[in-house]
Design a protein around this motif. Structure first.
Motif, PDB file in Angstrom:
ATOM      1  N   LEU A 188       0.809  -1.144  -0.226  1.00  0.00           N
ATOM      2  CA  LEU A 188      -0.169   0.008   0.044  1.00  0.00           C
ATOM      3  C   LEU A 188       0.848   1.275  -0.047  1.00  0.00           C
ATOM      4  CD1 LEU A 188      -3.071   1.090   0.377  1.00  0.00           C
ATOM      5  CD2 LEU A 188      -2.422   1.036   2.839  1.00  0.00           C
ATOM      6  N   GLU A 189       1.887   1.215   0.697  1.00  0.00           N
ATOM      7  CA  GLU A 189       2.661   2.541   1.084  1.00  0.00           C
ATOM      8  C   GLU A 189       3.647   2.468  -0.056  1.00  0.00           C
ATOM      9  OE1 GLU A 189       4.462   1.672   4.812  1.00  0.00           O
ATOM     10  OE2 GLU A 189       2.848   2.759   5.825  1.00  0.00           O
ATOM     11  N   ARG A 190       4.040   1.342  -0.836  1.00  0.00           N
ATOM     12  CA  ARG A 190       4.731   1.599  -2.149  1.00  0.00           C
ATOM     13  C   ARG A 190       3.921   1.901  -3.036  1.00  0.00           C
ATOM     14  NH1 ARG A 190       9.384   2.822  -4.646  1.00  0.00           N
ATOM     15  NH2 ARG A 190       9.485   1.515  -6.751  1.00  0.00           N
ATOM     16  N   LEU A 191       2.644   1.741  -3.325  1.00  0.00           N
ATOM     17  CA  LEU A 191       1.686   2.190  -4.404  1.00  0.00           C
ATOM     18  C   LEU A 191       1.480   3.887  -4.318  1.00  0.00           C
ATOM     19  CD1 LEU A 191      -0.272   1.613  -6.616  1.00  0.00           C
ATOM     20  CD2 LEU A 191      -2.212   1.604  -4.539  1.00  0.00           C
ATOM     21  N   LEU A 192       1.772   4.271  -2.860  1.00  0.00           N
ATOM     22  CA  LEU A 192       1.754   5.767  -2.769  1.00  0.00           C
ATOM     23  C   LEU A 192       3.096   6.456  -3.302  1.00  0.00           C
ATOM     24  CD1 LEU A 192       0.055   6.152   0.860  1.00  0.00           C
ATOM     25  CD2 LEU A 192      -0.550   7.143  -1.468  1.00  0.00           C
ATOM     26  N   VAL A 193       4.169   5.680  -3.301  1.00  0.00           N
ATOM     27  CA  VAL A 193       5.480   5.985  -3.881  1.00  0.00           C
ATOM     28  C   VAL A 193       5.497   6.141  -5.334  1.00  0.00           C
ATOM     29  CG1 VAL A 193       7.991   5.587  -4.075  1.00  0.00           C
ATOM     30  CG2 VAL A 193       6.682   5.467  -1.714  1.00  0.00           C
ATOM     31  N   VAL A 194       4.865   5.152  -5.875  1.00  0.00           N
ATOM     32  CA  VAL A 194       4.824   4.865  -7.527  1.00  0.00           C
ATOM     33  C   VAL A 194       3.967   6.094  -8.032  1.00  0.00           C
ATOM     34  CG1 VAL A 194       4.048   3.404  -9.410  1.00  0.00           C
ATOM     35  CG2 VAL A 194       5.626   2.567  -7.280  1.00  0.00           C
ATOM     36  N   VAL A 195       2.715   6.230  -7.596  1.00  0.00           N
ATOM     37  CA  VAL A 195       1.891   7.183  -8.271  1.00  0.00           C
ATOM     38  C   VAL A 195       2.372   8.607  -7.788  1.00  0.00           C
ATOM     39  CG1 VAL A 195      -0.605   8.034  -8.098  1.00  0.00           C
ATOM     40  CG2 VAL A 195      -0.084   5.464  -8.100  1.00  0.00           C
ATOM     41  N   PRO A 196       2.448   9.521  -8.698  1.00  0.00           N
ATOM     42  CA  PRO A 196       2.795  10.970  -8.297  1.00  0.00           C
ATOM     43  C   PRO A 196       1.953  11.613  -7.557  1.00  0.00           C
ATOM     44  CG  PRO A 196       3.048  10.377 -10.520  1.00  0.00           C
ATOM     45  CD  PRO A 196       2.240   9.252 -10.055  1.00  0.00           C
ATOM     46  N   GLU A 197       2.396  12.475  -6.537  1.00  0.00           N
ATOM     47  CA  GLU A 197       1.703  13.053  -5.517  1.00  0.00           C
ATOM     48  C   GLU A 197       0.200  13.964  -6.181  1.00  0.00           C
ATOM     49  OE1 GLU A 197       2.042  15.687  -1.619  1.00  0.00           O
ATOM     50  OE2 GLU A 197       3.786  15.189  -2.799  1.00  0.00           O
ATOM     51  N   ASN A 205      -9.431   7.826  -4.623  1.00  0.00           N
ATOM     52  CA  ASN A 205     -10.870   7.576  -4.792  1.00  0.00           C
ATOM     53  C   ASN A 205     -11.182   6.018  -5.214  1.00  0.00           C
ATOM     54  OD1 ASN A 205     -12.085   9.940  -4.225  1.00  0.00           O
ATOM     55  ND2 ASN A 205     -11.386  10.869  -6.056  1.00  0.00           N
ATOM     56  N   GLN A 206      -9.893   5.186  -5.430  1.00  0.00           N
ATOM     57  CA  GLN A 206      -9.916   3.705  -5.926  1.00  0.00           C
ATOM     58  C   GLN A 206     -10.354   2.970  -4.738  1.00  0.00           C
ATOM     59  OE1 GLN A 206     -10.246   3.858  -9.140  1.00  0.00           O
ATOM     60  NE2 GLN A 206      -9.399   6.172  -8.770  1.00  0.00           N
ATOM     61  N   THR A 216      -6.888  -2.313   5.634  1.00  0.00           N
ATOM     62  CA  THR A 216      -8.042  -1.471   5.235  1.00  0.00           C
ATOM     63  C   THR A 216      -7.866  -0.393   6.073  1.00  0.00           C
ATOM     64  OG1 THR A 216      -9.592  -2.860   6.328  1.00  0.00           O
ATOM     65  CG2 THR A 216      -9.304  -3.317   3.985  1.00  0.00           C
ATOM     66  N   VAL A 217      -8.020  -0.639   7.253  1.00  0.00           N
ATOM     67  CA  VAL A 217      -8.034   0.497   8.228  1.00  0.00           C
ATOM     68  C   VAL A 217      -6.784   1.538   8.097  1.00  0.00           C
ATOM     69  CG1 VAL A 217      -7.538   1.163  10.812  1.00  0.00           C
ATOM     70  CG2 VAL A 217      -9.093  -0.531  10.336  1.00  0.00           C
ATOM     71  N   HIS A 218      -5.668   0.798   7.683  1.00  0.00           N
ATOM     72  CA  HIS A 218      -4.440   1.950   7.413  1.00  0.00           C
ATOM     73  C   HIS A 218      -4.869   2.561   6.309  1.00  0.00           C
ATOM     74  CE1 HIS A 218      -0.254   2.806   7.717  1.00  0.00           C
ATOM     75  NE2 HIS A 218      -0.005   2.614   6.437  1.00  0.00           N
ATOM     76  N   ALA A 219      -5.373   1.723   5.220  1.00  0.00           N
ATOM     77  CA  ALA A 219      -5.598   2.669   4.055  1.00  0.00           C
ATOM     78  C   ALA A 219      -6.569   3.873   4.358  1.00  0.00           C
ATOM     79  CB  ALA A 219      -6.390   1.766   2.965  1.00  0.00           C
ATOM     80  N   VAL A 220      -7.450   3.692   5.171  1.00  0.00           N
ATOM     81  CA  VAL A 220      -8.480   4.777   5.381  1.00  0.00           C
ATOM     82  C   VAL A 220      -7.585   5.830   6.282  1.00  0.00           C
ATOM     83  CG1 VAL A 220     -10.427   5.359   6.908  1.00  0.00           C
ATOM     84  CG2 VAL A 220     -10.584   3.369   5.615  1.00  0.00           C
ATOM     85  N   SER A 221      -6.778   5.537   7.010  1.00  0.00           N
ATOM     86  CA  SER A 221      -6.081   6.506   7.852  1.00  0.00           C
ATOM     87  C   SER A 221      -5.018   7.309   6.863  1.00  0.00           C
ATOM     88  CB  SER A 221      -5.300   5.887   8.774  1.00  0.00           C
ATOM     89  OG  SER A 221      -3.928   5.062   8.349  1.00  0.00           O
ATOM     90  N   GLY A 223      -6.064   8.275   4.031  1.00  0.00           N
ATOM     91  CA  GLY A 223      -6.876   8.715   3.108  1.00  0.00           C
ATOM     92  C   GLY A 223      -8.013   8.511   2.077  1.00  0.00           C
ATOM     93  N   TRP A 224      -7.636   6.947   1.936  1.00  0.00           N
ATOM     94  CA  TRP A 224      -8.622   6.185   0.925  1.00  0.00           C
ATOM     95  C   TRP A 224      -9.990   6.540   1.363  1.00  0.00           C
ATOM     96  CZ3 TRP A 224      -3.799   4.798   0.268  1.00  0.00           C
ATOM     97  CH2 TRP A 224      -3.286   4.490  -0.933  1.00  0.00           C
ATOM     98  N   SER A 225     -11.079   6.672   0.628  1.00  0.00           N
ATOM     99  CA  SER A 225     -12.334   6.740   0.807  1.00  0.00           C
ATOM    100  C   SER A 225     -13.186   5.508   0.936  1.00  0.00           C
ATOM    101  CB  SER A 225     -13.097   7.599  -0.069  1.00  0.00           C
ATOM    102  OG  SER A 225     -12.822   7.255  -1.466  1.00  0.00           O
ATOM    103  N   SER A 226     -12.568   4.267   0.470  1.00  0.00           N
ATOM    104  CA  SER A 226     -12.958   3.126   0.521  1.00  0.00           C
ATOM    105  C   SER A 226     -12.182   1.983   0.416  1.00  0.00           C
ATOM    106  CB  SER A 226     -14.210   3.002  -0.874  1.00  0.00           C
ATOM    107  OG  SER A 226     -14.982   1.569  -0.947  1.00  0.00           O
TER     108      SER A 226
END
Length: 243
Positions: A188-197, A205-206, A216-221, A223-226
């Motif tokens: 999950l955290e690697r995905l945030l690095v790969v995708v430009p800010e 929004n995905q 999933t709790v970490h994802a919501v923390s 900023g993921w909406s779902s």
């Protein structure tokens, strides 16, 4: 609800295999591993497996099983009670060892393993955990606190794949991706690095699909909406979930 169009970020070749299965049943899926696995210096140090006497051997990933099997080569697996974190790992471990393998009933993570009755009264028991280099310490720390003697065998490590995040994000937008299958907090955290800010608003929004509530709790923390909890990470469990 829009039909799922999924990005699969698991390790190769698991990502491609799962995407093929999903596409075959009519669920659009696209494989893009974000990390790769490589053996560690510990790979060749299998003395603990050949000479150790363990009550329990726990595998926390299918990669851990595969690398252990390759390291053992023609040597037999130790006599022990075997446990696995989830059904996918259970199947791989059962095939490798030819032995019965216990698995949590519902929660496929360290917490699920720790809830197994066989691990509740383990004073003086010797336990070997098969895993990749690094990762959570909850399993080892809790088993040690319960009186067990715990060791690790870590034959592989996860390494980031160098990717062009801008081009990939543009591609994923064109493919109308609306969900991402994530198997760990690290991915999950690697995905945030790969995708430009600049594209993080779109990314968050995905829908994140993960095998544990912790992810999933970490994802919501972040900023993921779902975010939705999958029934597990075995291919068939995921395929059935999206039928």
């Amino acid at each position: 609800m829009a039909k799922a169009r999924l990005l699969i970020t698991r390790f190769a070749p698991h990502a491609l295999r799962l995407s093929n299965l999903l596409n075959a049943q009519g669920t659009a899926a696209f494989a893009q591993p974000l990390l790769e696995v490589k053996q560690t210096a510990e790979f060749d140090d299998i003395r603990m497996l050949l000479t150790g006497s363990y009550d329990y051997i726990i595998a926390v990933s299918s990669n851990a099983v595969d690398y252990t099997k390759w390291a053992l080569a023609d040597n037999p697996w130790p006599a022990a009670s075997y446990l696995a974190v989830g059904k996918g790992t259970q199947a791989v471990l059962r095939s490798a060892t030819g032995k019965s393998v216990s698995v949590p009933d519902k929660r496929y993570d360290s917490e699920g393993l720790l809830a197994l009755p066989c691990l509740s009264n383990i004073q003086g028991k010797r336990i070997l955990i098969l895993r990749g280099l690094g990762g959570r310490e909850l399993l080892s720390e809790t088993l040690t606190a319960r009186g067990a003697v715990v060791e690790y065998y870590q034959p592989y490590q996860r390494v980031a794949i160098e990717l062009n995040g801008s081009l990939l994000t543009e591609k994923w937008r064109r493919l109308n991706i609306n969900g991402v299958i994530i198997s760990s907090v690290e991915l999950l955290e690697r995905l945030l690095v790969v995708v430009p800010e600049s594209e993080h608003k779109w990314l968050k929004n995905q829908t994140i699909y993960a095998p544990s509530k912790r992810i999933t709790v970490h994802a919501v923390s972040l900023g993921w909406s779902s975010a939705e909890v999958l029934p597990g990470m075995a291919d068939q469990q995921i395929v059935d979930y999206f039928k």
